[in-house]
Structure formats: structure tokens, C-alpha cells
Design a protein around this motif. Sequence first.
Motif, PDB file in Angstrom:
ATOM      1  N   LEU A  24     -87.403   8.140  -6.068  1.00 23.58           N
ATOM      2  CA  LEU A  24     -85.942   7.986  -6.064  1.00 23.58           C
ATOM      3  C   LEU A  24     -85.397   7.798  -4.654  1.00 23.58           C
ATOM      4  CD1 LEU A  24     -85.045  10.805  -8.613  1.00 23.58           C
ATOM      5  CD2 LEU A  24     -85.328   8.360  -9.050  1.00 23.58           C
ATOM      6  N   ARG A  25     -86.082   8.361  -3.670  1.00 20.73           N
ATOM      7  CA  ARG A  25     -85.663   8.235  -2.276  1.00 20.73           C
ATOM      8  C   ARG A  25     -86.861   7.808  -1.445  1.00 20.73           C
ATOM      9  NH1 ARG A  25     -80.748   9.918  -1.356  1.00 20.73           N
ATOM     10  NH2 ARG A  25     -79.797  11.447  -2.707  1.00 20.73           N
ATOM     11  N   TYR A  26     -86.627   6.888  -0.531  1.00 20.58           N
ATOM     12  CA  TYR A  26     -87.666   6.397   0.361  1.00 20.58           C
ATOM     13  C   TYR A  26     -87.336   6.845   1.776  1.00 20.58           C
ATOM     14  CZ  TYR A  26     -88.966   3.380  -3.497  1.00 20.58           C
ATOM     15  OH  TYR A  26     -89.370   2.912  -4.706  1.00 20.58           O
ATOM     16  N   GLN A  27     -88.355   7.173   2.532  1.00 18.65           N
ATOM     17  CA  GLN A  27     -88.177   7.603   3.913  1.00 18.65           C
ATOM     18  C   GLN A  27     -88.830   6.578   4.826  1.00 18.65           C
ATOM     19  OE1 GLN A  27     -90.121  11.264   5.070  1.00 18.65           O
ATOM     20  NE2 GLN A  27     -88.512  11.717   6.519  1.00 18.65           N
ATOM     21  N   CYS A  28     -88.076   6.106   5.817  1.00 15.70           N
ATOM     22  CA  CYS A  28     -88.597   5.132   6.777  1.00 15.70           C
ATOM     23  C   CYS A  28     -89.710   5.788   7.588  1.00 15.70           C
ATOM     24  CB  CYS A  28     -87.484   4.646   7.697  1.00 15.70           C
ATOM     25  SG  CYS A  28     -88.052   3.549   9.017  1.00 15.70           S
ATOM     26  N   PRO A  29     -90.876   5.142   7.702  1.00 19.69           N
ATOM     27  CA  PRO A  29     -91.965   5.742   8.471  1.00 19.69           C
ATOM     28  C   PRO A  29     -91.703   5.750   9.975  1.00 19.69           C
ATOM     29  CG  PRO A  29     -92.614   3.594   7.654  1.00 19.69           C
ATOM     30  CD  PRO A  29     -91.280   3.886   7.077  1.00 19.69           C
ATOM     31  N   ALA A  30     -90.799   4.911  10.441  1.00 13.10           N
ATOM     32  CA  ALA A  30     -90.522   4.840  11.878  1.00 13.10           C
ATOM     33  C   ALA A  30     -89.432   5.814  12.316  1.00 13.10           C
ATOM     34  CB  ALA A  30     -90.140   3.413  12.268  1.00 13.10           C
ATOM     35  N   CYS A  31     -88.274   5.762  11.639  1.00 11.30           N
ATOM     36  CA  CYS A  31     -87.131   6.571  12.106  1.00 11.30           C
ATOM     37  C   CYS A  31     -86.802   7.739  11.178  1.00 11.30           C
ATOM     38  CB  CYS A  31     -85.905   5.682  12.283  1.00 11.30           C
ATOM     39  SG  CYS A  31     -85.197   5.075  10.729  1.00 11.30           S
ATOM     40  N   ILE A  52     -96.780   0.429   8.316  1.00 14.81           N
ATOM     41  CA  ILE A  52     -97.896   1.279   7.911  1.00 14.81           C
ATOM     42  C   ILE A  52     -99.230   0.586   8.180  1.00 14.81           C
ATOM     43  CG2 ILE A  52     -99.004   2.343   5.900  1.00 14.81           C
ATOM     44  CD1 ILE A  52     -96.155   2.996   4.915  1.00 14.81           C
ATOM     45  N   VAL A  53     -99.302  -0.724   7.912  1.00 17.10           N
ATOM     46  CA  VAL A  53    -100.536  -1.470   8.183  1.00 17.10           C
ATOM     47  C   VAL A  53    -100.839  -1.458   9.677  1.00 17.10           C
ATOM     48  CG1 VAL A  53    -101.548  -3.779   8.169  1.00 17.10           C
ATOM     49  CG2 VAL A  53    -100.442  -2.902   6.119  1.00 17.10           C
ATOM     50  N   ALA A  54     -99.820  -1.660  10.505  1.00 19.39           N
ATOM     51  CA  ALA A  54    -100.024  -1.642  11.959  1.00 19.39           C
ATOM     52  C   ALA A  54    -100.491  -0.271  12.433  1.00 19.39           C
ATOM     53  CB  ALA A  54     -98.740  -2.040  12.677  1.00 19.39           C
ATOM     54  N   LYS A  59    -104.955   3.344  14.285  1.00 23.79           N
ATOM     55  CA  LYS A  59    -105.805   4.529  14.088  1.00 23.79           C
ATOM     56  C   LYS A  59    -107.268   4.129  13.924  1.00 23.79           C
ATOM     57  CE  LYS A  59    -102.554   7.621  14.074  1.00 23.79           C
ATOM     58  NZ  LYS A  59    -102.435   8.593  15.132  1.00 23.79           N
ATOM     59  N   LYS A  60    -107.526   3.025  13.222  1.00 26.56           N
ATOM     60  CA  LYS A  60    -108.897   2.564  13.041  1.00 26.56           C
ATOM     61  C   LYS A  60    -109.501   2.174  14.383  1.00 26.56           C
ATOM     62  CE  LYS A  60    -111.630  -0.942  10.714  1.00 26.56           C
ATOM     63  NZ  LYS A  60    -111.609  -2.166   9.918  1.00 26.56           N
ATOM     64  N   TYR A  61    -108.731   1.479  15.224  1.00 24.50           N
ATOM     65  CA  TYR A  61    -109.214   1.077  16.544  1.00 24.50           C
ATOM     66  C   TYR A  61    -109.518   2.309  17.401  1.00 24.50           C
ATOM     67  CZ  TYR A  61    -109.256  -1.036  21.175  1.00 24.50           C
ATOM     68  OH  TYR A  61    -109.617  -1.415  22.436  1.00 24.50           O
ATOM     69  N   GLN A  62    -108.642   3.313  17.367  1.00 21.21           N
ATOM     70  CA  GLN A  62    -108.875   4.538  18.126  1.00 21.21           C
ATOM     71  C   GLN A  62    -110.133   5.262  17.637  1.00 21.21           C
ATOM     72  OE1 GLN A  62    -105.255   6.774  17.737  1.00 21.21           O
ATOM     73  NE2 GLN A  62    -104.112   5.432  19.124  1.00 21.21           N
ATOM     74  N   ALA A  63    -110.347   5.281  16.325  1.00 18.86           N
ATOM     75  CA  ALA A  63    -111.535   5.928  15.773  1.00 18.86           C
ATOM     76  C   ALA A  63    -112.798   5.177  16.190  1.00 18.86           C
ATOM     77  CB  ALA A  63    -111.438   5.995  14.256  1.00 18.86           C
ATOM     78  N   GLU A  64    -112.742   3.846  16.213  1.00 16.73           N
ATOM     79  CA  GLU A  64    -113.904   3.067  16.645  1.00 16.73           C
ATOM     80  C   GLU A  64    -114.221   3.315  18.119  1.00 16.73           C
ATOM     81  OE1 GLU A  64    -112.833  -0.923  15.635  1.00 16.73           O
ATOM     82  OE2 GLU A  64    -113.401  -0.678  13.534  1.00 16.73           O
ATOM     83  N   LEU A  65    -113.193   3.420  18.950  1.00 17.80           N
ATOM     84  CA  LEU A  65    -113.418   3.717  20.374  1.00 17.80           C
ATOM     85  C   LEU A  65    -114.059   5.093  20.544  1.00 17.80           C
ATOM     86  CD1 LEU A  65    -110.216   2.368  22.150  1.00 17.80           C
ATOM     87  CD2 LEU A  65    -112.521   1.416  22.207  1.00 17.80           C
ATOM     88  N   ALA A  66    -113.568   6.071  19.799  1.00 10.36           N
ATOM     89  CA  ALA A  66    -114.145   7.422  19.886  1.00 10.36           C
ATOM     90  C   ALA A  66    -115.595   7.416  19.417  1.00 10.36           C
ATOM     91  CB  ALA A  66    -113.306   8.393  19.055  1.00 10.36           C
TER      92      ALA A  66
END
Length: 105
Positions: A24-31, A52-54, A59-66
Motif C-alpha cells: 500500500l505504501r512504497y518507500q524510496c530507496p534513496a531518500c 536497486i540494480v545499481a 555491492k557485487k563489485y565490492q565483494a569481488e574485490l574483497a
Amino acid sequence: MNCPRCKTEAADDARFCPRCHATLRYQCPACKHEQLQGGQCEKCDVDFLKYIVAMMQSKKYQAELAHEKSARGSTLLKNLLFAPFNLGIPLIRDLLSGTRKRGSL
């Protein structure tokens, strides 16, 4: 407030329908702005799906670097432990190739 899907009465501050569990209510992931429609934020114009895709790609790139960093550390440790048996040749090779990679950046 009535659910748009099943027309069940819901509290004004409810996020989901108590009967069919529709959002019923959506929350913006950015703000974090709450709104009745999903897809794009009414306040900051962020597309929810693209944001969300970005974030997932980041996060995937950071996990690969780690993972690469831990793999390099374990390879170094393995080469140190096996140095008496293989005369330290892989250790020297890895250290020299690592300095060439760092120097070219």
C-alpha cells in the motif's frame, strides 16, 4: 484507506494490505520518502528499479574485490609455507608480478 487490489479496509499508516498483502505504501530507496505509487520517487525522481540494480552491482563489485584480496593473501601464505620445498620460486614470481602490476597503475 482501501486496498487497490481487494478493496479491503486498511489503516492509513499500513504498508501492506491485511488480507491480500499487497503493498500500500512504497518507500524510496534513496531518500526514504513514502508514497502510494511505486516505480519512481515523487520527491527525488529516482527510479526504484534502476537504483536497486545499481546498488546491487556496487555491492557485487565490492565483494569481488574483497575476495580477490583474500585470495592474494592466502596465495602468499601458501607460497611462504611451501618455500622450503619449492625453493621459493613461486613466491618470488608472485612478488615480482605483483610489483609490476602495481607499478603500471
